[in-house]
Design a protein around this motif. Structure first.
Motif, PDB file in Angstrom:
ATOM      1  N   GLU A   1      -6.787 -13.932  -6.075  1.00  0.00           N
ATOM      2  CA  GLU A   1      -6.361 -13.123  -7.212  1.00  0.00           C
ATOM      3  C   GLU A   1      -6.869 -11.700  -6.978  1.00  0.00           C
ATOM      4  O   GLU A   1      -7.952 -11.501  -6.415  1.00  0.00           O
ATOM      5  CB  GLU A   1      -6.941 -13.664  -8.521  1.00  0.00           C
ATOM      6  CG  GLU A   1      -6.532 -15.094  -8.871  1.00  0.00           C
ATOM      7  CD  GLU A   1      -5.123 -15.195  -9.422  1.00  0.00           C
ATOM      8  OE1 GLU A   1      -4.457 -14.141  -9.547  1.00  0.00           O
ATOM      9  OE2 GLU A   1      -4.686 -16.319  -9.732  1.00  0.00           O
ATOM     10  N   MET A   2      -6.117 -10.728  -7.428  1.00  0.00           N
ATOM     11  CA  MET A   2      -6.573  -9.344  -7.347  1.00  0.00           C
ATOM     12  C   MET A   2      -7.490  -9.066  -8.527  1.00  0.00           C
ATOM     13  O   MET A   2      -7.073  -9.133  -9.686  1.00  0.00           O
ATOM     14  CB  MET A   2      -5.390  -8.378  -7.356  1.00  0.00           C
ATOM     15  CG  MET A   2      -4.501  -8.485  -6.136  1.00  0.00           C
ATOM     16  SD  MET A   2      -5.342  -8.167  -4.548  1.00  0.00           S
ATOM     17  CE  MET A   2      -5.683  -6.412  -4.671  1.00  0.00           C
ATOM     18  N   VAL A   3      -8.758  -8.793  -8.242  1.00  0.00           N
ATOM     19  CA  VAL A   3      -9.757  -8.506  -9.268  1.00  0.00           C
ATOM     20  C   VAL A   3     -10.244  -7.070  -9.058  1.00  0.00           C
ATOM     21  O   VAL A   3     -10.940  -6.785  -8.076  1.00  0.00           O
ATOM     22  CB  VAL A   3     -10.949  -9.491  -9.192  1.00  0.00           C
ATOM     23  CG1 VAL A   3     -11.974  -9.155 -10.270  1.00  0.00           C
ATOM     24  CG2 VAL A   3     -10.455 -10.930  -9.330  1.00  0.00           C
ATOM     25  N   ASN A   4      -9.830  -6.186  -9.955  1.00  0.00           N
ATOM     26  CA  ASN A   4     -10.162  -4.760  -9.821  1.00  0.00           C
ATOM     27  C   ASN A   4      -9.771  -4.217  -8.447  1.00  0.00           C
ATOM     28  O   ASN A   4     -10.524  -3.489  -7.799  1.00  0.00           O
ATOM     29  CB  ASN A   4     -11.650  -4.522 -10.078  1.00  0.00           C
ATOM     30  CG  ASN A   4     -12.066  -4.883 -11.495  1.00  0.00           C
ATOM     31  OD1 ASN A   4     -11.309  -4.660 -12.447  1.00  0.00           O
ATOM     32  ND2 ASN A   4     -13.255  -5.457 -11.640  1.00  0.00           N
ATOM     33  N   GLY A   5      -8.592  -4.640  -8.003  1.00  0.00           N
ATOM     34  CA  GLY A   5      -8.076  -4.150  -6.733  1.00  0.00           C
ATOM     35  C   GLY A   5      -8.638  -4.840  -5.509  1.00  0.00           C
ATOM     36  O   GLY A   5      -8.315  -4.458  -4.381  1.00  0.00           O
ATOM     37  N   TYR A   6      -9.449  -5.877  -5.713  1.00  0.00           N
ATOM     38  CA  TYR A   6     -10.100  -6.578  -4.596  1.00  0.00           C
ATOM     39  C   TYR A   6      -9.516  -7.989  -4.492  1.00  0.00           C
ATOM     40  O   TYR A   6      -9.583  -8.769  -5.453  1.00  0.00           O
ATOM     41  CB  TYR A   6     -11.606  -6.645  -4.848  1.00  0.00           C
ATOM     42  CG  TYR A   6     -12.445  -7.125  -3.683  1.00  0.00           C
ATOM     43  CD1 TYR A   6     -13.094  -6.222  -2.861  1.00  0.00           C
ATOM     44  CD2 TYR A   6     -12.613  -8.482  -3.417  1.00  0.00           C
ATOM     45  CE1 TYR A   6     -13.889  -6.639  -1.801  1.00  0.00           C
ATOM     46  CE2 TYR A   6     -13.394  -8.925  -2.363  1.00  0.00           C
ATOM     47  CZ  TYR A   6     -14.035  -7.995  -1.562  1.00  0.00           C
ATOM     48  OH  TYR A   6     -14.821  -8.420  -0.516  1.00  0.00           O
TER      49      TYR A   6
END
Length: 556
Positions: free
Chosen positions: A417-422
């Motif tokens: 999953e993308m979490v704050n762009g990560y």
């Protein structure tokens, strides 16, 4: 005059019709009409998507199908039979519409090489061949000249905008992936950050070090003291003198990518370079010093007596049976794996990375393990491929932002999953519900933890190294100069033929004699005789060949 007037009348009518047709096309809901840079396509008898129109790069579609020869990684093979079962390739087929027929050779490296050579000789080639092309007989330039694979420069320029952009932004990599003639021969595997290039080094039982009241050693003298304590002070606590202080992986001493222990003497076992001058380690006086120390350790019971016949399974058994005190290993496959296996079996079990050893206290290690950004592994397009432009476009997808995420992290919503762009791995990867190790669960969905034609992302390893011991290992092992390492060189076909002939004899003899020196079957007084024999085999000529290749590399 009447004929001229009639011609003008018909020309005016034709212009009106063409204008109307153009307007209708412009106002219609036809996607191809709205996006004129995307071509319509048809399918030939082989099922390959054919271009209609000119030669522009935007008019090329993805192939409908293609064949792809590639070794099957061991971690994939542990749970799956074919790359077509891997999650990222299923998603890639959805994105591109390309059905890939993967052909996997033998898992045995010797048999795999034989199968490749037979395939190349037969000219019965698949569309794509993924291999270490710098190790193919005659080298990659020869493979191009013989029509085995295609020179990709023009194809990349026209149909691979993502890879083209990457090479422009990374001229050092662009230099590596070409032959001396400037030919690009494959879509390469690139380690995209220095964090991805260091993953192997000396490992000690931290709980044993604590029991003998010592720290991880830094010099060869300190190594000897620690190994002696492991032998004599019963650190496994069973009341028996059954500890194995150190497992010497002799084949990795001679491996230029691993350089186990020998870097302490300031040399590599095989080819290395000092200020641009190529040298060969096994004919240097420092190599005799290394052999002298190893022989002493072997005679004193500091080295595993079975070291010459060691394999991965036997090593695993010795570590997990609480017998082995130190060894060279991987941050993921060894530190992570052993700590996980022993968590319940022996709660006190602990490991710590030691720095690559030196001879002098406080000195920076001259040599340790450090992989090259590029090592010759790549996906080449065979000379038999009918639709190379489309295959180039398909391979180029991996170097786009979307492709990079797919190859490194798998399928969004399932494996990350993308979490704050990560891009953050999900529990399917980090805590697999089927009990798979992280490395095996990753292998079911992506290629980030081994190789392939893509740029490896450091964010993968930041999550793969979950344990503090792994993170510390990366930091510890990175503290080595490594300036004597050779860059990835390519030889001419003529050089390769002569070089292979020399090194076949050299490697067989040097490996045999090195073991004899260490195990005491050959007196060290015969070292000069050993060196002279290597010279008779032509090792000095091999050095000159490597020197010429290094000079050409620098001139690229």
């Amino acid at each position: 005059m009447q004929n001229i007037a009639s011609q003008k009348k018909w020309a005016a009518m034709l212009l009106t019709v063409l204008t109307a047709s153009s307007l209708i096309a412009g106002c219609s809901g036809n996607k191809d009409a709205l996006e004129p840079n995307k071509s319509s396509s048809s399918t030939d008898g082989s099922g390959n998507t054919q271009r209609s129109g000119g030669e522009g790069k935007d008019e090329v579609g993805y192939p409908a199908q293609m064949s792809y020869w590639v070794p099957l990684d061991a971690n994939v093979a542990a749970t799956l039979k074919n790359f077509s079962d891997v999650g990222m390739y299923k998603k890639l087929q959805e994105v591109t519409g390309t059905k890939v027929e993967f052909k996997h050779p033998s898992a045995d490296s010797t048999q795999r090489t034989e199968q490749l050579n037979l395939m190349l000789a037969s000219k019965n080639l698949p569309d794509v061949i993924e291999y270490t092309w710098t190790e193919v007989g005659g080298g990659p330039e020869n493979a191009i000249q013989t029509g085995t694979i295609l020179k990709l420069n023009d194809l990349i320029d026209k149909y691979a905008p993502n890879f083209k952009k990457y090479l422009k932004e990374n001229p050092d990599i662009a230099k590596m992936v070409k032959t001396d003639n400037g030919s690009i021969y494959s879509f390469p595997f690139i380690r995209g950050d220095s964090k991805l290039m260091v993953f192997y080094g000396p490992i000690f039982r931290k709980d044993w070090l604590d029991k003998v009241h010592m720290d991880a050693p830094k010099t060869i003298d300190e190594w000897e003291k620690v190994l002696t304590a492991f032998r004599d002070q019963d650190p496994n606590g069973n009341g028996q003198k059954d500890e194995i202080p150190f497992l010497l992986k002799y084949n990795e001493v001679r491996d230029a990518t691993r350089n186990s222990l020998i870097g302490a003497w300031g040399i590599g076992a095989q080819f290395y370079q000092v200020d641009g001058k190529v040298k060969y380690g096994e004919i240097q006086p420092e190599y005799k010093q290394f052999l002298t120390t190893m022989r002493k350790w072997y005679q004193e019971g500091l080295i595993d007596p079975d070291f010459a016949a060691m394999d991965a399974k036997l090593m695993d058994a010795k570590v997990t049976s609480n017998k082995l005190g130190s060894f060279y290993g991987l941050s993921g496959g060894n530190i992570g794996n052993y700590l996980g296996l022993m968590k319940d079996k022996n709660p006190n079990f602990n490991l710590v990375a030691a720095s690559h050893p030196t001879l002098k206290q406080g000195a920076t290690p001259v040599l340790g393990q450090k992989d090259k950004p590029y090592k010759g592994v790549g996906a080449a397009i065979s000379g038999k491929a009918k639709n190379p432009e489309q295959i180039v476009k398909w391979l180029d997808y991996a170097y786009s932002e979307e492709g990079r995420l797919l190859y490194n992290f798998g399928v969004e919503g399932k494996t990350y999953e993308m979490v704050n762009g990560y891009p953050t791995y999900t529990k399917l990867i980090t805590d697999n519900p089927n009990g798979l190790s992280m490395v095996q669960s990753m292998a079911q969905w992506m290629r980030s933890n081994y190789s392939g034609p893509f740029v490896q992302d450091k964010r993968y390893v930041e999550q793969y190294y979950k344990l503090d011991q792994q993170k510390t290992a990366l930091e510890t092992w990175s503290k080595a100069e490594n300036t004597i390492l050779m860059p990835p060189l390519t030889l001419t076909a003529e050089e390769n033929k002569r070089y292979s002939s020399i090194m076949n004899d050299v490697n067989t003899y040097a490996e045999e004699m090195g073991l004899k020196f260490i195990m005491g079957d050959e007196p060290l007084d015969n070292f000069d005789k050993f060196v002279n024999t290597l010279k008779k085999f032509g090792i000095e000529e091999a050095v000159k060949i490597q020197q010429a290749a290094l000079d050409r590399y620098k001139a690229r």
